[in-house]
Design an enzyme around this catalytic site. Sequence first.
Site, PDB file in Angstrom:
ATOM      1  N   HIS A 134       0.888  -1.236   0.031  1.00  0.00           N
ATOM      2  CA  HIS A 134      -0.110   0.204   0.019  1.00  0.00           C
ATOM      3  C   HIS A 134       0.766   1.180  -0.007  1.00  0.00           C
ATOM      4  O   HIS A 134       2.087   1.023  -0.037  1.00  0.00           O
ATOM      5  CB  HIS A 134      -0.972   0.086   1.189  1.00  0.00           C
ATOM      6  CG  HIS A 134      -2.318  -0.830   1.137  1.00  0.00           C
ATOM      7  ND1 HIS A 134      -2.989  -0.673   0.136  1.00  0.00           N
ATOM      8  CD2 HIS A 134      -2.490  -2.130   1.719  1.00  0.00           C
ATOM      9  CE1 HIS A 134      -4.092  -1.459   0.219  1.00  0.00           C
ATOM     10  NE2 HIS A 134      -3.740  -2.356   0.941  1.00  0.00           N
ATOM     11  N   ASP A 164      -0.196   7.266  -3.797  1.00  0.00           N
ATOM     12  CA  ASP A 164      -1.324   6.952  -4.752  1.00  0.00           C
ATOM     13  C   ASP A 164      -1.623   7.894  -5.735  1.00  0.00           C
ATOM     14  O   ASP A 164      -1.836   7.586  -6.794  1.00  0.00           O
ATOM     15  CB  ASP A 164      -2.471   6.442  -3.665  1.00  0.00           C
ATOM     16  CG  ASP A 164      -2.534   5.062  -3.101  1.00  0.00           C
ATOM     17  OD1 ASP A 164      -1.820   4.330  -3.500  1.00  0.00           O
ATOM     18  OD2 ASP A 164      -3.282   4.820  -2.291  1.00  0.00           O
TER      19      ASP A 164
END
Length: 365
Positions: A134, A164
């Site tokens: 992540h 992200d």
Amino acid sequence: MATRSGPLAGIRIVELDAIGPVPLAAMLLADMGADIVRVARPQSAGVGDWEDVGGDVLHRSRTVTYLDLKQDDDRARLLELIERADALIEGYRPGVMERLGIGPDVCLAHNPRLVFGRMTGWGQSGPLAMRAGHDINYLAITGALHAMGEPGAPPLVPLNLVGDYGGGAMFLIFGLLSALLAAQKTGRGQVVDACITDGVTALMSLFYAWEPKGLWQDAPASNLVDGAAPFYRCYTCADGRHVAIGCLEPKFFAQAVEGLGLSGRGYDQNDRAGWPAMRADFTAAFATRPRDAWAAHFAGTDACVTPVLAMGEAPLHPHNQARQTFVRRNESFQPAPAPRLNATVPEIREPAAAEIEDIIRAWSR
């Protein structure tokens, strides 16, 4: 399907449903007028899991259709759509699209001008390519995470804006639009390997340029813009809320010091030996008034002092209201399309659903 307006009007993109960077990239492209069809799994229809909670914002301005890509008929329908598309974006692990029978080779055989955008954390190749991860994991190997926080403490956990969205979604958009421009000239599509670790590393370019020149210390809170400088950090006010100060330039620093009532201290702004005492003075000064009192006190100056606003406060700030940075829809605020263009006006549409046959028919015109 309604006709779109905006600078990307006429560009057709297939978005394979994903989390993280892909939906934000698709939202931004759709805000600019791209005609985007989001292809979701049938079992996700109407299911309010955590990734769908923000769907009224992240899924705005585009149409969703539901296909089971493990079924031959649904894959065939998807390929029909891809034949009519300019681009596709997906966020599966490497190899998943190939195992489904819709990898780049297959899609480009059906549509040689297709831009095939791939979004991953680790990239399509490399020792970590098949590992789970992540945002925080991707940041960890770039040098960026190490630079965030206080000395002697673990790095701070940043919002996923850096990985992200900054290193991921923005580089996916950049690569996609670059390849679309090339396809318009050559008639040939290509694969875009957008990787968060690559993107974040590119964002770190300035600091990698500074470090060998001695202008950046490879340690947290040791540099001009990482919290070490007392004139570039946040402070707690009398009401427990905070202000941000960023007066890097001497003339702005002078205004801040005067506004804090500290002009007589004789600070040498760039003398690092004096920074601890300066920080203590700033801390004590800001603690004497509430946040909004300091905001009012420094209003109209170039001292670079601003209130740190909560999410609920940000849409109400006069600057954000004047620029219409937020729009109100469905009784709540959401960010407006950005950036601004003077010749076209981006639009927001509510998420909509359609049958794949209707979408293929519309894209056949």
